[in-house]
Motif scaffolding. Structure first.
Motif, PDB file in Angstrom:
ATOM      1  N   VAL A   1       0.831  -1.205   0.000  1.00  0.00           N
ATOM      2  CA  VAL A   1       0.000   0.000   0.000  1.00  0.00           C
ATOM      3  C   VAL A   1       0.869   1.260   0.000  1.00  0.00           C
ATOM      4  CG1 VAL A   1      -1.677   1.341   1.319  1.00  0.00           C
ATOM      5  CG2 VAL A   1      -1.963  -1.139   1.094  1.00  0.00           C
ATOM      6  N   LEU A   2       1.947   1.239   0.845  1.00  0.00           N
ATOM      7  CA  LEU A   2       2.801   2.432   0.950  1.00  0.00           C
ATOM      8  C   LEU A   2       3.611   2.667  -0.329  1.00  0.00           C
ATOM      9  CD1 LEU A   2       4.055   2.124   4.654  1.00  0.00           C
ATOM     10  CD2 LEU A   2       2.161   3.469   3.727  1.00  0.00           C
ATOM     11  N   VAL A   3       4.082   1.577  -0.957  1.00  0.00           N
ATOM     12  CA  VAL A   3       4.792   1.730  -2.246  1.00  0.00           C
ATOM     13  C   VAL A   3       3.865   2.375  -3.277  1.00  0.00           C
ATOM     14  CG1 VAL A   3       5.713   0.455  -4.222  1.00  0.00           C
ATOM     15  CG2 VAL A   3       6.471  -0.124  -1.898  1.00  0.00           C
ATOM     16  N   LEU A   4       2.633   1.871  -3.262  1.00  0.00           N
ATOM     17  CA  LEU A   4       1.661   2.406  -4.215  1.00  0.00           C
ATOM     18  C   LEU A   4       1.379   3.882  -3.920  1.00  0.00           C
ATOM     19  CD1 LEU A   4      -0.408   2.147  -6.469  1.00  0.00           C
ATOM     20  CD2 LEU A   4      -2.023   1.222  -4.789  1.00  0.00           C
ATOM     21  N   GLN A   5       1.190   4.251  -2.666  1.00  0.00           N
ATOM     22  CA  GLN A   5       0.865   5.647  -2.331  1.00  0.00           C
ATOM     23  C   GLN A   5       2.054   6.563  -2.556  1.00  0.00           C
ATOM     24  OE1 GLN A   5      -2.277   5.990  -2.182  1.00  0.00           O
ATOM     25  NE2 GLN A   5      -2.270   3.738  -2.190  1.00  0.00           N
ATOM     26  N   GLN A   6       3.266   5.999  -2.335  1.00  0.00           N
ATOM     27  CA  GLN A   6       4.453   6.790  -2.653  1.00  0.00           C
ATOM     28  C   GLN A   6       4.482   7.121  -4.149  1.00  0.00           C
ATOM     29  OE1 GLN A   6       8.154   4.793  -1.800  1.00  0.00           O
ATOM     30  NE2 GLN A   6       9.370   6.353  -2.871  1.00  0.00           N
ATOM     31  N   SER A   7       4.145   6.118  -4.967  1.00  0.00           N
ATOM     32  CA  SER A   7       4.109   6.349  -6.421  1.00  0.00           C
ATOM     33  C   SER A   7       3.014   7.339  -6.792  1.00  0.00           C
ATOM     34  CB  SER A   7       3.887   5.018  -7.150  1.00  0.00           C
ATOM     35  OG  SER A   7       4.963   4.137  -6.924  1.00  0.00           O
ATOM     36  N   GLN A   8       1.820   7.151  -6.179  1.00  0.00           N
ATOM     37  CA  GLN A   8       0.713   8.059  -6.482  1.00  0.00           C
ATOM     38  C   GLN A   8       1.052   9.493  -6.065  1.00  0.00           C
ATOM     39  OE1 GLN A   8      -1.800   7.544  -8.256  1.00  0.00           O
ATOM     40  NE2 GLN A   8      -2.555   5.436  -8.072  1.00  0.00           N
ATOM     41  N   LEU A   9       1.643   9.631  -4.877  1.00  0.00           N
ATOM     42  CA  LEU A   9       1.975  10.962  -4.381  1.00  0.00           C
ATOM     43  C   LEU A   9       3.078  11.596  -5.228  1.00  0.00           C
ATOM     44  CD1 LEU A   9       1.291  13.016  -2.214  1.00  0.00           C
ATOM     45  CD2 LEU A   9       3.024  11.974  -0.749  1.00  0.00           C
ATOM     46  N   GLY A  10       4.090  10.782  -5.582  1.00  0.00           N
ATOM     47  CA  GLY A  10       5.156  11.304  -6.433  1.00  0.00           C
ATOM     48  C   GLY A  10       4.625  11.718  -7.794  1.00  0.00           C
ATOM     49  N   ASN A  11       3.727  10.882  -8.317  1.00  0.00           N
ATOM     50  CA  ASN A  11       3.120  11.214  -9.609  1.00  0.00           C
ATOM     51  C   ASN A  11       2.321  12.510  -9.516  1.00  0.00           C
ATOM     52  OD1 ASN A  11       0.355  10.841 -11.347  1.00  0.00           O
ATOM     53  ND2 ASN A  11       2.143  10.106 -12.474  1.00  0.00           N
ATOM     54  N   ALA A  12       1.532  12.652  -8.433  1.00  0.00           N
ATOM     55  CA  ALA A  12       0.737  13.864  -8.249  1.00  0.00           C
ATOM     56  C   ALA A  12       1.642  15.087  -8.123  1.00  0.00           C
ATOM     57  CB  ALA A  12      -0.149  13.733  -7.010  1.00  0.00           C
ATOM     58  N   LYS A  13       2.728  14.935  -7.328  1.00  0.00           N
ATOM     59  CA  LYS A  13       3.646  16.061  -7.142  1.00  0.00           C
ATOM     60  C   LYS A  13       4.296  16.466  -8.468  1.00  0.00           C
ATOM     61  CE  LYS A  13       7.776  15.421  -6.045  1.00  0.00           C
ATOM     62  NZ  LYS A  13       9.052  15.018  -5.436  1.00  0.00           N
ATOM     63  N   ASP A  14       4.802  15.445  -9.195  1.00  0.00           N
ATOM     64  CA  ASP A  14       5.486  15.754 -10.467  1.00  0.00           C
ATOM     65  C   ASP A  14       4.525  16.360 -11.495  1.00  0.00           C
ATOM     66  OD1 ASP A  14       7.767  14.771  -9.350  1.00  0.00           O
ATOM     67  OD2 ASP A  14       7.649  12.801 -10.336  1.00  0.00           O
ATOM     68  N   ARG A  15       3.329  15.769 -11.567  1.00  0.00           N
ATOM     69  CA  ARG A  15       2.357  16.289 -12.524  1.00  0.00           C
ATOM     70  C   ARG A  15       1.923  17.715 -12.144  1.00  0.00           C
ATOM     71  NH1 ARG A  15      -0.521  13.072 -16.111  1.00  0.00           N
ATOM     72  NH2 ARG A  15       0.249  10.939 -16.289  1.00  0.00           N
ATOM     73  N   PHE A  16       1.747  17.943 -10.849  1.00  0.00           N
ATOM     74  CA  PHE A  16       1.369  19.278 -10.406  1.00  0.00           C
ATOM     75  C   PHE A  16       2.477  20.287 -10.744  1.00  0.00           C
ATOM     76  CE2 PHE A  16       1.510  22.544  -7.040  1.00  0.00           C
ATOM     77  CZ  PHE A  16       0.313  23.171  -7.306  1.00  0.00           C
ATOM     78  N   ALA A  17       3.720  19.918 -10.422  1.00  0.00           N
ATOM     79  CA  ALA A  17       4.844  20.820 -10.717  1.00  0.00           C
ATOM     80  C   ALA A  17       4.968  21.055 -12.219  1.00  0.00           C
ATOM     81  CB  ALA A  17       6.144  20.229 -10.157  1.00  0.00           C
ATOM     82  N   GLU A  18       4.788  19.958 -12.984  1.00  0.00           N
ATOM     83  CA  GLU A  18       4.883  20.079 -14.443  1.00  0.00           C
ATOM     84  C   GLU A  18       3.751  20.957 -14.991  1.00  0.00           C
ATOM     85  OE1 GLU A  18       4.481  17.235 -18.420  1.00  0.00           O
ATOM     86  OE2 GLU A  18       4.718  16.334 -16.434  1.00  0.00           O
ATOM     87  N   ALA A  19       2.535  20.763 -14.447  1.00  0.00           N
ATOM     88  CA  ALA A  19       1.386  21.554 -14.912  1.00  0.00           C
ATOM     89  C   ALA A  19       1.574  23.027 -14.579  1.00  0.00           C
ATOM     90  CB  ALA A  19       0.098  21.025 -14.290  1.00  0.00           C
ATOM     91  N   MET A  20       2.048  23.306 -13.360  1.00  0.00           N
ATOM     92  CA  MET A  20       2.262  24.697 -12.964  1.00  0.00           C
ATOM     93  C   MET A  20       3.381  25.331 -13.781  1.00  0.00           C
ATOM     94  SD  MET A  20      -0.007  25.498 -10.714  1.00  0.00           S
ATOM     95  CE  MET A  20       0.612  26.949  -9.885  1.00  0.00           C
TER      96      MET A  20
END
Length: 597
Positions: free
Chosen positions: A294-313
């Protein structure tokens, strides 16, 4: 759940419980940070929506500017002005011929000859007067035989007076005719200069200013078209930026799912194995394996969200900066169009000044024509008066000749005593013949004056058409006024584009500067990602070596919970799962969800 653990499960249980403590409130922290940016996102969304409205306004104004400069109005007004100037130029090129001045000189010379002829008449009148006196004396000497001759003397003196009076009129009119011709010659020279000045002005304007106007019109048309195209592209770019704000909802949903899953992972450790909360794991090792997955998955989801957010901004900021540059370029171009249309010393101002000078030349010429008309009327009146006076002299000469003939007959009847009177009668008759010869000469001169004046009638005729020039001046003024009005409208529209574009550019720049609020949220997500990474390492350290990621039923529940393909793809990639969903959306680096970013 029993607190007594096998020795090999104790470290795993401790690590799992440590993870539960670390996960406590983790999701709340980054969600709080995200929700703390809600007002910033709302302001950003409102600003982007305002940019979209402003971009549409700029585009609409730019289209109107392009229509003004590319329409037929300017071309038609310019063509009409060119046509009128060309016509006036040809009219003005019909300069006064040198022959016209020569004709006036000829008339003036006739006036001088008439003056000389009148001097001959003056001598003739003196002779008649002397003969009349001699006749009266001889009649008195004859007494009763000379009574009829005294009447002859009276008639001769009376008719001599008429000739003298008519001669005086002719003499005065001849002098006036000479002065009039000299004045007319001066007017012709002035008219010639005025026409040439008008002609040169018109030609200069046609060759220079109108060419410059065409160049200005073409330049304005090209620039306005470029502005309109750029404005249309700007509207599309701003619309794309507005749509890109959808990433806000996507990131929020991802973060909420991560927070929810983190809480569920915490609950596993708190409830322990062989419980519903622990998903009925057989032991702490299986439960810790599930937690790690679960934590590996959430780390990936959170990293993806962070990167996508930074990329979008970052993409949003870059797009906005590019839009600001393009908008500022439009403002600069619009400013150049406005300056071209209304700048000091511009083409339209030069044309207005030049047309004003031509108009004044035309008015001067019309005034000279009117003056010439008056002079030529005076010339005609003088000729008419002189012709009338010569006719009177002719009549007087005929009467004298008749009287002298009668006197000669009577003197012959008187015999030797009337011989002297016969000589006087013959002399009077001879003078009447001389008078007729003089009048013939004068009539020939007057006939030549009349013939010469006919060649100048066109000038007099033109003078009657002064209204034509006034109408031409009025048309020129109207056409220049139309051009100025179009220029002012284009300049106003260009200034509007410049003002709106400059305001929009400044607002975009200010908004780009305000995007710094993202850093706090990115930092918060990064901190949470670090915590998850550290907890994964914590569990990895106590789990058996080479343990594969668990396929907990909870993971399948999470996968089914996702509403976005982006989350599902991250989930499957993190756990090495290949599904029909991922295969279907594997049509690009980010799948079918990429347009939202």
């Amino acid at each position: 759940m029993s607190d007594i653990l096998p020795e090999d499960n104790a470290p795993i249980a401790e690590s799992a419980r440590f993870c539960a403590r670390e996960l406590d409130g983790l999701g709340n922290r980054f969600l709080k940070s995200f929700h703390g940016c809600e007002q910033d996102f709302l302001r950003l969304g409102k600003a982007l929506d305002g940019f979209n409205t402003a971009a549409v306004a700029v585009s609409r104004e730019a289209s109107e500017l392009a229509e003004l400069t590319a329409g037929d109005a300017v071309g038609n007004a310019s063509a009409k002005l060119a046509s009128n100037l060309d016509r006036l130029g040809r009219e003005c090129e019909n300069a006064i011929a040198g022959q016209d001045i020569s004709n006036l000189d000829a008339i003036a010379e006739v006036g001088s000859k008439l003056t000389a002829s009148i001097r001959d008449f003056t001598r003739l009148v003196k002779h008649l007067s002397m003969l009349g006196i001699a006749t009266r004396i001889e009649s008195a000497r004859l007494g009763s035989h000379g009574l009829g001759f005294s009447t002859l003397a009276d008639d001769v003196e009376k008719l001599a007076g008429k000739i003298a009076s008519s001669s005086e009129v002719i003499s005065r009119r001849a002098q006036e005719l000479t002065s009039q011709c000299q004045e007319a010659a001066v007017s012709l020279v002035d008219m010639d200069q005025a026409r040439k000045s008008c002609s040169l002005s018109a030609l200069d304007l046609l060759e220079a200013d109108l060419d410059a106007l065409d160049s200005l019109t073409e330049s304005s048309r090209k620039t306005a078209a470029e502005i309109a195209d750029e404005a249309e592209g700007m509207v599309q770019s701003v619309s794309a930026a507005v749509l890109s704000m959808q990433f806000h909802d996507i990131i929020r949903q991802q973060l909420e799912h991560v927070a929810e899953a983190s809480e569920e992972a915490k609950a596993m450790a708190v409830d322990g194995p062989q419980t519903q909360g622990g998903h009925d794991a057989r032991d702490w090792a299986e439960l810790a394996g599930w937690m790690k997955s679960v934590l590996v998955l959430q780390q990936s989801q959170l990293g993806n969200a962070k990167d996508r957010f930074a990329e979008a901004m970052l993409s949003l900021g870059t797009s906005l900066r590019d839009i600001a540059i393009r908008v500022q370029s439009m403002a600069t171009q619009a400013g150049s169009v406005a300056n071209q249309e209304t700048g000091q010393g511009g083409v339209l101002g030069q044309i207005e000044s030049e047309v004003r000078r031509i108009s004044q030349s035309l008015r001067d010429y019309a005034g000279l024509q009117h003056k010439m008309s008056s002079v030529m009327n005076d010339v005609g009146n003088s000729i008419q008066y002189m012709s009338s006076s010569v006719s009177e002299i002719e009549e007087v000469g005929s009467e004298i000749e008749l009287i002298a003939l009668n006197a000669s007959v009577k003197a012959a009847h008187t015999g030797e005593e009337g011989k002297a009177l016969g000589v006087l009668a013959s002399a009077i008759q001879k003078l009447s013949v001389d008078a007729r010869g003089q009048t013939d000469t004068i009539m020939e001169l007057l006939a030549s004056v009349d013939s010469t004046s006919l060649t100048l009638k066109d000038i007099n005729k033109d003078a009657g058409n002064g209204n034509v020039f006034e109408e031409a001046v009025a048309e020129l003024d109207n056409e220049v006024a139309n051009l100025k009005s179009l220029g002012e409208r284009s300049a106003f529209s260009a200034n509007r584009v410049q003002t709106l574009a400059s305001q929009l550019s400044d607002e975009i720049e200010n908004t780009v500067q305000s995007l710094e609020f993202q850093q706090k949220l990115i930092s918060s997500m990064g901190e949470a990602e670090t915590v998850l990474s550290r907890l994964v390492l914590e569990l990895d350290a106590v789990l058996p070596a080479g343990a594969a990621l668990s396929q907990s039923p909870k993971l399948r529940e999470m996968l089914d919970r996702y509403t976005m393909d982006a989350e599902r793809l991250v989930h499957e990639n993190a756990l090495g799962i290949t599904s029909s969903a991922s295969a279907e959306q594997d049509d690009g680096e980010f799948g079918g969800n990429v347009e939202l970013f």
